[in-house]
Scaffold this motif. Structure first.
Motif, PDB file in Angstrom:
ATOM      1  N   SER A 159      49.873  38.513  31.169  1.00 40.65           N
ATOM      2  CA  SER A 159      49.856  38.068  29.771  1.00 40.65           C
ATOM      3  C   SER A 159      50.757  38.961  28.937  1.00 40.65           C
ATOM      4  O   SER A 159      50.908  40.151  29.202  1.00 40.65           O
ATOM      5  CB  SER A 159      48.433  38.069  29.208  1.00 40.65           C
ATOM      6  N   LYS A 173      45.419  37.713  25.977  1.00 38.56           N
ATOM      7  CA  LYS A 173      44.582  38.539  26.852  1.00 38.56           C
ATOM      8  C   LYS A 173      43.234  37.897  27.128  1.00 38.56           C
ATOM      9  O   LYS A 173      42.506  38.320  28.032  1.00 38.56           O
ATOM     10  CB  LYS A 173      44.376  39.924  26.239  1.00 38.56           C
ATOM     11  N   HIS A 197      44.675  40.555  36.475  1.00 39.35           N
ATOM     12  CA  HIS A 197      45.264  40.259  35.167  1.00 39.35           C
ATOM     13  C   HIS A 197      45.941  41.513  34.618  1.00 39.35           C
ATOM     14  O   HIS A 197      45.283  42.513  34.317  1.00 39.35           O
ATOM     15  CB  HIS A 197      44.176  39.778  34.201  1.00 39.35           C
ATOM     16  N   CYS A 227      48.112  42.919  31.513  1.00 40.67           N
ATOM     17  CA  CYS A 227      48.390  42.585  30.112  1.00 40.67           C
ATOM     18  C   CYS A 227      49.496  43.481  29.557  1.00 40.67           C
ATOM     19  O   CYS A 227      49.317  44.697  29.452  1.00 40.67           O
ATOM     20  CB  CYS A 227      47.125  42.753  29.269  1.00 40.67           C
ATOM     21  N   CYS A 280      50.706  44.555  26.492  1.00 35.75           N
ATOM     22  CA  CYS A 280      50.153  44.555  25.129  1.00 35.75           C
ATOM     23  C   CYS A 280      51.167  45.177  24.173  1.00 35.75           C
ATOM     24  O   CYS A 280      51.397  46.379  24.195  1.00 35.75           O
ATOM     25  CB  CYS A 280      48.841  45.324  25.102  1.00 35.75           C
ATOM     26  N   LYS A 282      38.937  42.046  29.199  1.00 32.04           N
ATOM     27  CA  LYS A 282      39.225  41.152  30.324  1.00 32.04           C
ATOM     28  C   LYS A 282      40.382  41.607  31.216  1.00 32.04           C
ATOM     29  O   LYS A 282      40.300  41.479  32.439  1.00 32.04           O
ATOM     30  CB  LYS A 282      39.504  39.736  29.791  1.00 32.04           C
ATOM     31  N   PRO A 283      41.492  42.089  30.679  1.00 36.31           N
ATOM     32  CA  PRO A 283      42.585  42.502  31.566  1.00 36.31           C
ATOM     33  C   PRO A 283      42.173  43.639  32.501  1.00 36.31           C
ATOM     34  O   PRO A 283      41.378  44.513  32.142  1.00 36.31           O
ATOM     35  CB  PRO A 283      43.679  42.954  30.589  1.00 36.31           C
ATOM     36  N   ASP A 284      42.735  43.602  33.702  1.00 32.11           N
ATOM     37  CA  ASP A 284      42.482  44.666  34.667  1.00 32.11           C
ATOM     38  C   ASP A 284      43.396  45.860  34.448  1.00 32.11           C
ATOM     39  O   ASP A 284      43.073  46.982  34.842  1.00 32.11           O
ATOM     40  CB  ASP A 284      42.692  44.127  36.087  1.00 32.11           C
ATOM     41  N   TYR A 296      46.404  47.415  31.490  1.00 32.51           N
ATOM     42  CA  TYR A 296      47.214  47.325  30.277  1.00 32.51           C
ATOM     43  C   TYR A 296      48.519  48.093  30.481  1.00 32.51           C
ATOM     44  O   TYR A 296      48.519  49.242  30.945  1.00 32.51           O
ATOM     45  CB  TYR A 296      46.480  47.933  29.080  1.00 32.51           C
TER      46      TYR A 296
END
Length: 366
Positions: A89, A96, A106, A108, A110, A154-156, A158
């Motif tokens: 994401s 996210k 996942h 992310c 960010c 939620k993201p694994d 960052y």
């Protein structure tokens, strides 16, 4: 391995969208998801289909996407991504929140925490037409902050674009983030060591960009200044500017590239979370005069690639301009700084290593 790329919305062409464009090129077999898609207003993602949320069906949604803030989280949650093993994401707010399979991973990217929720008054100051809605907005935002915190878990993994953003992710979301400075497409910029007698601002004309500081400082200096970009502050800024300052509005990529290469320096007065403009200037062999906070602390070397000033005031910028004017810049060294640190090859080498190490560890194969 089946992969999905997810971005908040593809309705504009800002720095976050340019990074997402790089991700799309790096992973040509990945499927692309977003909440809203306006192909004429955003990046080129090639011939691949772009899958959108139900918000796409709302008339005028792409033009008024900021007004849909309460609806993005459930829209992204409703996307069916169960077939994907790896989800990447790209977000400043909502992407996210997608839901994955328990055994999927996942990552992310960010670009920032959700600014309109966690720095609401600064954000509203940028878009003053929304100020009248503050009595309605604030109670809604209080609820959305709690929702944002929930989705932020939620993201694994960052990945942040700067140390400043990594610190915010840790402070607000209570999640660690690995910092990888975002790259530029070096081929989109031309090098020149033949600088002409003008300075450049390349920016959207919004309040927080603080172009008003540049106007006042250059009114005093009397040096030639060119300003590219448009926005709600343009009329006010033009009224304050003397004849040595020119406003070009929106310019083509080719014209912007030429101006970057020929300018004596590019000026950045905003507090940016990261900021691609200083790197783009350096890729052109052009030094930067920048407000010394935020992302530029990761990307600039004082006295080598640029000069910092530490108060957002015309007086501080005035002094920084005089200092920059007295430095004998090594323009090739400035470009080399970008080649060594901010190219796509350097970026993706770091990113792929991080993903492979963490994804492998997650699946118990590292």
């Amino acid at each position: 391995m089946k992969m999905a790329l997810v971005h908040d919305y593809l309705t504009q062409k800002g720095g976050a969208e340019r990074v997402f464009e790089l991700l799309c090129r790096q992973f040509p077999d990945a499927d692309i998801y977003t909440s809203l898609y306006s192909p004429e207003d955003t990046i080129d993602v090639g011939e691949r289909p772009v899958y959108t949320t139900k918000l796409q069906a709302i008339p005028g949604a792409s033009k008024n996407f900021r007004l849909l803030a309460p609806f993005y989280f459930p829209a992204f949650e409703a996307l069916d991504l169960k077939k994907y093993d790896l989800i990447i994401s790209s977000t400043t707010s909502f992407a996210k929140s997608v839901i994955k399979r328990p055994d999927a991973y996942h990552v992310c990217f960010c670009h920032n925490i959700t600014r309109f929720l966690w720095d609401t008054h600064t954000y509203i100051d940028q878009y003053r037409r929304y100020k009248a809605l503050m009595p309605i907005i604030e109670p809604v935002f209080q609820k959305l902050r709690q929702i944002d915190l929930t989705h932020a878990q939620k993201p694994d993994l960052y990945i942040s674009n700067s140390t400043v953003v990594a610190e915010r992710i840790q402070q607000i979301y209570k999640q660690p983030a690995i910092t990888v400075n975002y790259p530029i497409d070096i081929n989109q910029f031309e090098f020149s060591d033949q600088k002409e007698d003008f300075y450049l601002v390349s920016s959207r004309l919004l309040g927080y960009k603080r172009v008003d500081i540049v106007i006042e400082a250059f009114n005093w200096l009397g040096w030639p200044l060119i300003i590219t970009g448009d926005g709600p502050e343009r009329e006010r800024l033009e009224l304050a500017a003397l004849s040595n300052i020119s406003f070009l509005g929106h310019v083509s990529d080719e014209q912007r590239r030429s101006l970057m290469a020929r300018a004596k320096a590019v000026i950045v007065t905003a507090l940016e979370d990261y900021g691609l403009v200083p790197i783009e200037a350096n890729a052109s062999g052009t030094p930067v005069v920048a407000y010394g906070a935020g992302g530029v602390l990761d990307t600039q070397i004082p006295g080598k690639t640029g000069v910092f000033f530490y108060r957002q005031s015309p007086e501080a910028l005035y002094r920084a301009m005089l200092k920059a004017n007295n430095i004998q810049w090594n323009y090739r060294q400035i470009r080399e700084h970008v080649l060594q640190n901010f190219t796509e090859d350097v970026f993706f080498k770091k990113v792929l290593t991080i993903i492979e190490e963490n994804y492998g560890e997650y699946r118990g194969v590292a």
